[in-house]
Design an enzyme around this catalytic site. Structure first.
Site, PDB file in Angstrom:
ATOM      1  CD  GLU A 172       0.849   0.174   3.023  1.00 41.58           C
ATOM      2  OE1 GLU A 172       0.885   1.418   2.952  1.00 41.58           O
ATOM      3  OE2 GLU A 172       1.791  -0.479   3.503  1.00 41.58           O
ATOM      4  CD  GLU A 314       7.585   1.714  -0.579  1.00 40.47           C
ATOM      5  OE1 GLU A 314       8.401   0.912  -1.096  1.00 40.47           O
ATOM      6  OE2 GLU A 314       7.841   2.922  -0.446  1.00 40.47           O
TER       7      GLU A 314
END
Length: 346
Positions: A172, A314
């Site tokens: 994300e 991430e």
């Protein structure tokens, strides 16, 4: 959203049993490879292969902005979300480097950013709105937006399945999303923001206190939420809902998931509250340094593979754990049995 309640795929118990038997025959004391043995057996059951592999890895990074940033919950400006989308696509972010090293497919999905980079090579555009609503004032998402975000996650799983992926990782990007994940965690676990709120992108003590107060306001605003779908819609974000949708869809498709850090684990907890059977298809990559992550892992009865003090997000922690999964599979499939090696068994 009726697809959310479709049954998950069944493990292949025959393959898992055969993998367990194989582990008992390998040239080592029983259980001496610890979690590596258990990971190989779990993957065998998930993949339906006595000798599982995780050569083909798919990583989806979901990006979205949050209205709650207006409350001062992040050390970074909101424009960074859109800028990082371009950095992912250009290969300059941590997850980009890790994906290259792993030979993994990296998909970047723009669900809605204030600093919108528009159409761009290497970015799948699934734009919902520039940002969610400020959950201190009302629900983060209206029903239609929520359905879109969940479906975007499911679409990534479909793409991964079509590409022959053996493992799905969700990551994300979204300035303010540690506040969102903390609000979700507090609502799902019935915990106080004072106990779960962390530094996120690097807030000082005053910033952490301010973020906790903002989350407390949001929880008071939305009252005694109990339905996990309502919690996720009212307190979540586009990218967090997409992660939850991806985890549910992956379990339905019979694809193992490697869950990343704090934000991804908050989405994983929401997914398991929506559909409890989804938990069987999850592996957990690491215990992050973000406050509250350990509590989420405990709630999921999860044993993380790594504990390196990471807190980037991430999908980076999950990508870092992939070599451990690969080595677990290599040991399981490549070691000789006592009979093959001519070694005396106990």
């Amino acid at each position: 959203m009726s697809w959310l309640q479709q049954p998950v795929a069944a493990w292949n118990e025959v393959a898992a049993a055969a993998a367990t038997e194989r582990q008992a025959q390998l040239t080592k004391p029983p259980g001496s490879l610890g979690e590596l043995e258990r990971l190989a057996i779990r993957l065998a059951g998930m993949q339906g292969a006595v000798k599982p592999r995780v050569d083909q890895v798919w990583i989806s990074i979901f990006a979205g902005d949050h209205g709650v940033v207006a409350e001062g919950v992040s050390a970074f400006p909101q424009a960074v979300t859109g800028q990082m989308i371009l950095n992912f696509a250009a290969g300059g972010a941590a997850i980009s480097v890790l994906a290259r090293e792993l030979g993994a497919t990296l998909e970047v999905v723009n669900l809605g950013t204030v600093n919108d980079p528009g159409e761009h090579a290497g970015v799948r555009r699934a734009f919902i709105a520039p940002q969610t609503g400020n959950f201190c004032d009302g629900p983060a998402m209206i029903e239609a937006q929520f359905a879109q975000a969940l479906a975007a996650g499911a679409q990534s799983v479909q793409l991964a399945k079509q590409a022959g992926a053996q493992l799905f990782i969700g990551g994300e990007m979204g300035i303010g999303n540690t506040a969102v994940a903390t609000a979700l965690a507090c609502a799902l676990l019935d915990e106080s923001p004072v106990d779960l709120t962390g530094a996120g992108t690097g807030l000082d003590a005053a910033g952490v206190a301010r973020k906790a107060a903002v989350i407390e306001r949001a929880l008071q605003r939305h009252g005694d939420l109990r339905d996990p779908l309502a919690i996720l819609r009212c307190l979540g974000g586009f990218e967090v809902a997409a992660l939850a949708g991806a985890y549910i869809a992956a379990a339905q498709a019979g694809m193992p998931v490697l869950v990343d850090g704090f934000i991804s684990t908050a989405a994983a907890l929401a997914a398991t509250r929506i559909h409890p059977s989804v938990r069987e298809w999850m592996l957990f990559a690491h215990r992050s340094h973000e406050r509250g992550h350990a509590r989420l892992l405990d709630a999921l009865q999860a044993t993380p593979i790594l504990d390196l003090g990471l807190r980037l997000g991430e999908g980076s922690g999950a990508a870092t754990a992939v070599p451990v999964l690969r080595l677990a599979c290599a040991l399981h499939g490549g070691m000789a049995t006592f009979a093959e090696a001519g070694v005396a068994d106990a």
